[in-house]
Motif scaffolding. Structure first.
Motif, PDB file in Angstrom:
ATOM      1  N   HIS A  10       0.839  -1.194   0.000  1.00  0.00           N
ATOM      2  CA  HIS A  10       0.000   0.000   0.000  1.00  0.00           C
ATOM      3  C   HIS A  10       0.878   1.250   0.000  1.00  0.00           C
ATOM      4  O   HIS A  10       0.993   1.910  -1.003  1.00  0.00           O
ATOM      5  CB  HIS A  10      -0.959  -0.016   1.189  1.00  0.00           C
ATOM      6  N   ASP A  14      -1.880  -0.822  -3.865  1.00  0.00           N
ATOM      7  CA  ASP A  14      -3.276  -0.374  -3.821  1.00  0.00           C
ATOM      8  C   ASP A  14      -3.374   1.014  -3.182  1.00  0.00           C
ATOM      9  O   ASP A  14      -2.530   1.376  -2.355  1.00  0.00           O
ATOM     10  CB  ASP A  14      -4.113  -1.338  -2.962  1.00  0.00           C
ATOM     11  N   ASP A  15      -4.412   1.730  -3.537  1.00  0.00           N
ATOM     12  CA  ASP A  15      -4.886   2.965  -2.885  1.00  0.00           C
ATOM     13  C   ASP A  15      -4.385   4.272  -3.500  1.00  0.00           C
ATOM     14  O   ASP A  15      -5.010   5.305  -3.304  1.00  0.00           O
ATOM     15  CB  ASP A  15      -4.598   3.014  -1.369  1.00  0.00           C
ATOM     16  N   HIS A  61     -13.558   3.211  -2.841  1.00  0.00           N
ATOM     17  CA  HIS A  61     -13.016   2.210  -1.915  1.00  0.00           C
ATOM     18  C   HIS A  61     -14.075   1.597  -0.988  1.00  0.00           C
ATOM     19  O   HIS A  61     -13.825   1.305   0.188  1.00  0.00           O
ATOM     20  CB  HIS A  61     -11.869   2.800  -1.079  1.00  0.00           C
ATOM     21  N   TRP A  99     -10.768   4.737   4.510  1.00  0.00           N
ATOM     22  CA  TRP A  99     -10.778   3.273   4.528  1.00  0.00           C
ATOM     23  C   TRP A  99      -9.635   2.660   5.337  1.00  0.00           C
ATOM     24  O   TRP A  99      -9.488   1.460   5.374  1.00  0.00           O
ATOM     25  CB  TRP A  99     -10.757   2.743   3.095  1.00  0.00           C
ATOM     26  N   HIS A 109      -9.160   0.763  -8.522  1.00  0.00           N
ATOM     27  CA  HIS A 109      -9.424   0.284  -7.157  1.00  0.00           C
ATOM     28  C   HIS A 109     -10.802   0.841  -6.750  1.00  0.00           C
ATOM     29  O   HIS A 109     -11.001   1.219  -5.613  1.00  0.00           O
ATOM     30  CB  HIS A 109      -8.305   0.798  -6.244  1.00  0.00           C
ATOM     31  N   PHE A 119     -10.052  -3.779  -0.091  1.00  0.00           N
ATOM     32  CA  PHE A 119      -9.854  -4.756   0.992  1.00  0.00           C
ATOM     33  C   PHE A 119      -9.665  -6.180   0.436  1.00  0.00           C
ATOM     34  O   PHE A 119      -9.707  -7.150   1.175  1.00  0.00           O
ATOM     35  CB  PHE A 119     -11.032  -4.762   1.993  1.00  0.00           C
TER      36      PHE A 119
HETATM   37 ZN    ZN Z   1      -7.270  -0.413  -0.822  1.00  0.00          ZN
END
Ligand code: ZN
Length: 242
Positions: free
Chosen positions: A7, A63-64, A137, A102, A133, A174
């Motif tokens: 992340h 991710d993110d 989220h 998140w 993504h 997630f």
């Molecule tokens: Zn994420």
């Protein structure tokens, strides 16, 4: 096989999702020595047809869309010649933006910044890959199929428009999905979708397994996680525990 999921790579963000730059650098050095890190795009046909990536190959994913990707992770990966793909929360690319709400236990106002549109375009021009993504989220399992489909289609279009190319890969927020989520992802036009399984789950092009790398994963843990046997052993353990 190992598709690793990171992340954030940043200094002093004491959260499981954030790896210290010096630890990340050590992991990259280790991966570069193996000479087996390939871009996800090179594995796309294979994953789409329901096969896994070959044993002893590693893929790096993030991710993110945290801005620290451009500041810490990319310069380190560049130094070691490693490719990677980042999955963006597409709502952050709209004028309204999205709250970064998140991360467990972290109020959105205190969350680190996300990559800007300019940074993303710049990174893409340098060859770094991007995917979706979702819009904001949400845990997709909590949305109905139609709502899920709209979210996945819209986020795919925003990213495709931004980068003037097809957005083929989705990473579930997630890592969570269910049958109707997988159906919606397929219908929205993605070729594959990436999960992050905590329990035994359906596998295939819309539930591609990844292994999460977290803060404090030391040399031995990392070594175990990039071992091709790790995913198989973890699946077996999950099955026995189920
Ligand atoms: Zn994420």
């Amino acid at each position: 096989m190992a598709i690793l999921c990171y992340h954030s790579v940043a200094c002093g963000w004491d959260d499981p999702v954030s790896v210290e730059p010096e630890d990340f650098e050590r992991q990259c050095r280790r991966l570069a020595r193996s000479g087996r890190v390939v871009p996800l795009s090179a594995m796309l046909d294979r994953l789409e047809s329901g096969r896994e990536i070959p044993a002893r190959r590693t893929v790096l994913t993030f991710d993110d869309g945290f801005a620290d990707y451009a500041h810490f992770a990319v310069p380190i990966m560049r130094r070691y010649g490693l490719p990677a793909a980042m999955y963006l929360v597409a709502g952050s690319l709209t004028p309204e933006g999205v709250p970064v709400n998140w991360i467990t236990g972290l109020p959105a106002e205190q969350a680190p910044p996300l990559l800007t549109v300019e940074e993303i375009k710049d990174l893409r021009a340098q060859g770094w890959e991007f995917g979706s993504h979702t819009m904001r989220h949400a845990d997709l399992r909590t949305l109905g199929e139609e709502e899920c489909y709209r979210d996945l289609k819209e986020s795919r279009e925003i990213i495709s428009d931004l980068l003037s190319e097809s957005c083929d890969v989705l990473a579930y927020p997630f890592g969570r999905h269910s049958e109707h989520v997988r159906r919606a992802a397929r219908k929205a036009g993605y070729r594959i979708a990436l999960a992050l399984p905590e329990e035994p789950e359906e596998r295939g092009p819309f539930a591609v397994s990844r292994t999460g790398i977290y803060r404090g994963n030391g040399g031995l843990t990392f070594e175990a996680k990039i071992n091709p046997a790790y995913a198989a052993v973890r699946r077996l353990r999950q099955r026995l525990a189920a």
